[in-house]
Design a protein around this motif. Structure first.
Motif, PDB file in Angstrom:
ATOM      1  N   VAL A 192      50.467  19.333  14.094  1.00 58.71           N
ATOM      2  CA  VAL A 192      50.900  17.931  14.084  1.00 58.71           C
ATOM      3  C   VAL A 192      52.342  17.813  14.563  1.00 58.71           C
ATOM      4  N   ALA A 193      53.206  18.715  14.100  1.00 60.26           N
ATOM      5  CA  ALA A 193      54.605  18.702  14.526  1.00 60.26           C
ATOM      6  C   ALA A 193      54.723  18.956  16.023  1.00 60.26           C
ATOM      7  N   GLN A 194      53.950  19.895  16.519  1.00 60.54           N
ATOM      8  CA  GLN A 194      53.991  20.202  17.953  1.00 60.54           C
ATOM      9  C   GLN A 194      53.482  19.026  18.781  1.00 60.54           C
ATOM     10  N   ALA A 195      52.461  18.350  18.278  1.00 59.73           N
ATOM     11  CA  ALA A 195      51.945  17.170  18.980  1.00 59.73           C
ATOM     12  C   ALA A 195      52.996  16.066  19.015  1.00 59.73           C
ATOM     13  N   GLY A 196      53.719  15.890  17.911  1.00 59.32           N
ATOM     14  CA  GLY A 196      54.782  14.898  17.884  1.00 59.32           C
ATOM     15  C   GLY A 196      55.875  15.214  18.893  1.00 59.32           C
ATOM     16  N   GLU A 197      56.165  16.487  19.031  1.00 54.67           N
ATOM     17  CA  GLU A 197      57.186  16.919  19.983  1.00 54.67           C
ATOM     18  C   GLU A 197      56.737  16.670  21.420  1.00 54.67           C
ATOM     19  N   LYS A 198      55.494  17.026  21.718  1.00 56.58           N
ATOM     20  CA  LYS A 198      55.006  16.924  23.085  1.00 56.58           C
ATOM     21  C   LYS A 198      54.659  15.492  23.483  1.00 56.58           C
ATOM     22  N   GLN A 199      54.019  14.767  22.580  1.00 55.77           N
ATOM     23  CA  GLN A 199      53.517  13.439  22.920  1.00 55.77           C
ATOM     24  C   GLN A 199      54.546  12.338  22.726  1.00 55.77           C
ATOM     25  N   CYS A 200      55.445  12.514  21.745  1.00 52.16           N
ATOM     26  CA  CYS A 200      56.398  11.450  21.417  1.00 52.16           C
ATOM     27  C   CYS A 200      57.858  11.837  21.619  1.00 52.16           C
ATOM     28  N   GLY A 201      58.098  13.069  22.002  1.00 53.22           N
ATOM     29  CA  GLY A 201      59.465  13.494  22.242  1.00 53.22           C
ATOM     30  C   GLY A 201      60.274  13.719  20.987  1.00 53.22           C
ATOM     31  N   VAL A 202      59.601  13.988  19.869  1.00 54.81           N
ATOM     32  CA  VAL A 202      60.315  14.235  18.618  1.00 54.81           C
ATOM     33  C   VAL A 202      61.015  15.593  18.702  1.00 54.81           C
ATOM     34  N   SER A 203      62.307  15.594  18.414  1.00 55.27           N
ATOM     35  CA  SER A 203      63.061  16.843  18.463  1.00 55.27           C
ATOM     36  C   SER A 203      63.975  17.012  17.257  1.00 55.27           C
ATOM     37  N   SER A 204      64.152  15.957  16.461  1.00 52.57           N
ATOM     38  CA  SER A 204      65.003  16.025  15.278  1.00 52.57           C
ATOM     39  C   SER A 204      64.422  15.103  14.215  1.00 52.57           C
ATOM     40  N   THR A 205      64.957  15.202  13.026  1.00 51.00           N
ATOM     41  CA  THR A 205      64.437  14.385  11.932  1.00 51.00           C
ATOM     42  C   THR A 205      65.565  13.654  11.219  1.00 51.00           C
ATOM     43  N   PRO A 206      65.269  12.477  10.630  1.00 52.94           N
ATOM     44  CA  PRO A 206      63.990  11.780  10.702  1.00 52.94           C
ATOM     45  C   PRO A 206      63.803  11.133  12.069  1.00 52.94           C
ATOM     46  N   ALA A 207      62.560  11.112  12.543  1.00 52.19           N
ATOM     47  CA  ALA A 207      62.228  10.454  13.801  1.00 52.19           C
ATOM     48  C   ALA A 207      61.157   9.408  13.522  1.00 52.19           C
TER      49      ALA A 207
END
Length: 229
Positions: A191-206
């Protein structure tokens, strides 16, 4: 932390987590003007949807709260050891819940984005709780973050998380098993990897609002402006 402080914290957590529908209302400082189950200020009665539509629940692998068909979906990616995430959950999320989630305009989804091994294992333990207890434990972990993450012993940190989960009603042996559950671990990482790839999440909170990553700050005012767009 003194032994007395530990005892008092444990007693407060136990009382709150065993309160069932009135979770956290006993910790409120607003004179009792709280929304059932959370200890956050309640919106006007005319605006609030039925409690069963607001109730915490599982949606696939996600934990969510707020009406399922709310026009705005806010997904938070957070790490349980992240101080910025703790500030968001303590200072900002209660206001978002009171103004938007409880009014039926926002559905809130929490997703783990662990930044270290301790956050990953803590997430594994928390996710073993039923939905009605899950967000309550998250609240405890974020509010008590400095206490349970104290020191450098990762094992001791996870033991404290297990203690909190046990107070929340999770059997001790189950909490231990959840902390080592490879299948649950793989799901969280995916799920974390999908957030990174699909939504550009790289830090928290996002925050991802209706599928778009919110690039602004995480203050209540910033979130309000993003929701108004």
């Amino acid at each position: 932390m003194s032994r007395l402080s530990k005892i008092l914290i444990a007693a407060a957590v136990l009382a709150a987590l065993q309160a069932g529908p009135s979770l956290w209302t006993g910790l409120s400082t607003d004179g009792g003007r709280t929304a059932p189950g959370w200890g956050y200020p309640a919106p006007a009665a005319a605006q609030q949807p039925p409690a069963d539509r607001l109730a915490p629940r599982r949606e696939g692998d996600d934990f969510a709260m707020g009406t399922p068909d709310a026009p705005v979906v806010v997904i938070e990616y957070a790490s349980l050891t992240c101080p910025h995430c703790a500030r968001f959950h303590v200072d900002v999320l209660p206001q978002v819940k009171a103004k938007y989630i409880d009014a039926g305009t926002v559905k809130f989804v929490y997703r783990d984005f662990p930044l270290d091994r301790v956050a990953l294992q803590a997430a594994q333990v928390a996710r073993c709780l039923p939905p009605e207890r899950y967000f309550g434990l998250l609240d405890v972990l974020f509010r008590q973050q400095e206490q349970w993450t104290a020191g450098r012993d990762a094992g001791a940190m996870i033991e404290r998380v297990k203690q909190y989960a046990t107070l929340a009603g999770l059997p001790r042996d189950r909490a231990a098993a959840c902390a080592e559950d490879a299948e649950q671990q793989a799901k969280i990482v995916a799920v974390a990897q999908a957030g990174e790839k699909q939504c550009g999440v790289s830090s928290t909170p996002a925050l991802v609002i209706n599928g778009k990553r919110h690039a602004g700050g995480s203050s209540f005012e910033d979130v309000g402006r993003a929701l108004a767009e």
